[in-house]
Structure formats: structure tokens, C-alpha cells
Enzyme design. Structure first.
Site, PDB file in Angstrom:
ATOM      1  N   SER A   6      -2.892   1.977   8.262  1.00 11.24           N
ATOM      2  CA  SER A   6      -2.072   2.335   6.841  1.00 11.24           C
ATOM      3  C   SER A   6      -0.236   2.169   7.090  1.00 11.24           C
ATOM      4  O   SER A   6      -0.399   1.458   7.973  1.00 11.24           O
ATOM      5  CB  SER A   6      -2.120   3.956   7.453  1.00 11.24           C
ATOM      6  N   TYR A  62      -2.282  11.540  12.480  1.00  7.96           N
ATOM      7  CA  TYR A  62      -2.591  10.397  11.877  1.00  7.96           C
ATOM      8  C   TYR A  62      -1.835   8.626  11.738  1.00  7.96           C
ATOM      9  O   TYR A  62      -2.390   7.869  12.146  1.00  7.96           O
ATOM     10  CB  TYR A  62      -2.464  10.600  10.251  1.00  7.96           C
TER      11      TYR A  62
END
Length: 258
Positions: free
Chosen positions: A138, A151
Site C-alpha cells: 500500500s 494497516y
């Protein structure tokens, strides 16, 4: 790799970015094993026809992941590509408010799941003459995003795991790369926007291209990294985020309000 007789496994392949990658690979001639925990994997495989199979996999389970790799070998006799997409982010709290249980789940699915898939797939690829692994990390693993601490930490771990695996397996012709999407129109993004009203417009404004990503944007890059066209690319993390990382810090997603 150019498709044909090549075999790839895609975790999290029944929706979002994973589904787009499955469709892209199947369309280019790969034999694809769709691995997912949602129960939709069989429907996806049936819809794409011959050369696409499904397996129910919890990527946090070593037994499931090992069985996934064995299923590709049992079905097609080889494994040339692995794309680790399976991920989750059920919590958008500040770090101080994030439940430990949510942190554990995020780490287990995003980081441990990627570790397990590499653990079982990379030696098989090495024994078979080589292959390519693509980990979906990400942009948040590079630049950080408020309210997504666990995350971002997990995805930063995926990037480092990518680099180490590339070093460890490079001499056996196994390439390992990461793709780092920005905010992409997936069910996870929709959950975020539902929990954080007004953020969609803020994200778009913080992106140089002025739009959110599409799953196909990420799929095309992943397919390139699986291909022979990327034969000298390994150990890298490729941002696919529309220029958000080039934007001023003041325009970052989900800034903490005082």
C-alpha cells in the site's frame, strides 16, 4: 511470463484488486487458482471458465496456505506466479483508540498471510526453475495514513518482507516485488468512506491525477511484474497511487482533527 501454460495463484482473488488481477491474468492465458476466504471464489472461477480454478483459503492458516500451493501443483504440475492480495482493514480509529483485537487481525491477514504464502510458494518456484511473486502492499506502507496505523504498519512490513525474499531467492530466479496502491475503488475503500464522511473528496483532491484508482490500474502493474518484460525487476515497491505521495503533507488523507 506471457501466459500460455503458466500457472498463477491469486489470494484475495474473489473481489476488488484481486478479482481484477485474476481477470487480467486469465485474459492473457494464465491458468489461475483463485484463493479466497469469502466463499465467492468458486463463483468467480466458474464465471471465467476453463483454466481458472478456486480454493477456499484462510491466509492466516499455515495448513490452508500450504494446501493452496499444493493444489496448484496437483492441478497443473507447476507454479510460476503468486500474487498476494488478501488483506483487511476493519478499523479506522486513532492508534490510541484502536482495539488490540483489530490490530492483531490486520497483522495476521496482511502481513502473516503474505509471509505464509511466500514461505510455501517460493521454494516450490525455486525448485521448478523460477517464478515471480507480487505482494500487494500500500502507499500507506510508504507514506503513512492517519487512522490506519495498524494497516500501514502491516503494509510497511510487506514491503520489507518483499525485499528480503527478493534477496533470498534471487539466485534461484524467483523475483519478488510489491505494488503499493493508493486509494482504490474496492469494498475496503467503500467501508472507509462510509465511516469517514467527506473523505472521498479529500482523497481525490490530494491526488495529482484528481481521481481514485481503479482495480484494473493495479492489475496491469501486477501483470507486468509477473511477466518476462520485468525479468530484471526484483526487490522493489512500485507506487500505483496517482501521485498522492507527491502531494503536500497538508493534503494527506484523513488528517487528525484537533
Amino acid at each position: 511470463m506471457t501466459g500460455g501454460e503458466k500457472v498463477a495463484v491469486v489470494t484475495g482473488g474473489a473481489s476488488g484488486i484481486g478479482l481484477a488481477i485474476v481477470e487480467c491474468l486469465a485474459g492473457s492465458g494464465f491458468r489461475v487458482l483463485v484463493a479466497d476466504v469469502s466463499g465467492k471464489e468458486s463463483e468467480v472461477a466458474a464465471g471465467l471458465g476453463a483454466g481458472v480454478e478456486a480454493i477456499h483459503v484462510d491466509v492466516t492458516s499455515p495448513g490452508d496456505v500450504k494446501a493452496m500451493v499444493e493444489a496448484a501443483l496437483d492441478g497443473w504440475g507447476r507454479l510460476d506466479g503468486l500474487v498476494n492480495v488478501a488483506g483487511t482493514c476493519p478499523n479506522f480509529d486513532l492508534i490510541g483508540d484502536c482495539p488490540v483485537e483489530a490490530y492483531d487481525l490486520i497483522m495476521d491477514v496482511n502481513l502473516k498471510g503474505t509471509f505464509l504464502a511466500i514461505k510455501y510458494a517460493a521454494p516450490v518456484m525455486a525448485a521448478g526453475g523460477g517464478g515471480s511473486i507480487v505482494n500487494i502492499a500500500s502507499a500507506g506502507g510508504i507514506g503513512g495514513v492517519a487512522r490506519m496505523g495498524a494497516y500501514c504498519a502491516a503494509k510497511a512490513g510487506v514491503i520489507q518482507l518483499t525485499k528480503v525474499a527478493a534477496i533470498e531467492y534471487g539466485l534461484q530466479d524467483v523475483r519478488v516485488n510489491a505494488v503499493c496502491p493508493g486509494t482504490t475503488l474496492t469494498p475496503m475503500a467503500e467501508n472507509f468512506f462510509t465511516s469517514m464522511p467527506g473523505q472521498r473528496e479529500e482523497v481525490e483532491a490530494a491526488t495529482a491525477l484528481g481521481r481514485l484508482g481503479k482495480p484494473s490500474d493495479v492489475a496491469e502493474v501486477a501483470a507486468f511484474l509477473l511477466s518476462d518484460a520485468a525479468s530484471y525487476v526484483t526487490g522493489t515497491a512500485v507506487p500505483v497511487e496517482g501521485g498522492r505521495l507527491a502531494s503536500p503533507v497538508s493534503r494527506q488523507l484523513a488528517r487528525v482533527e484537533s
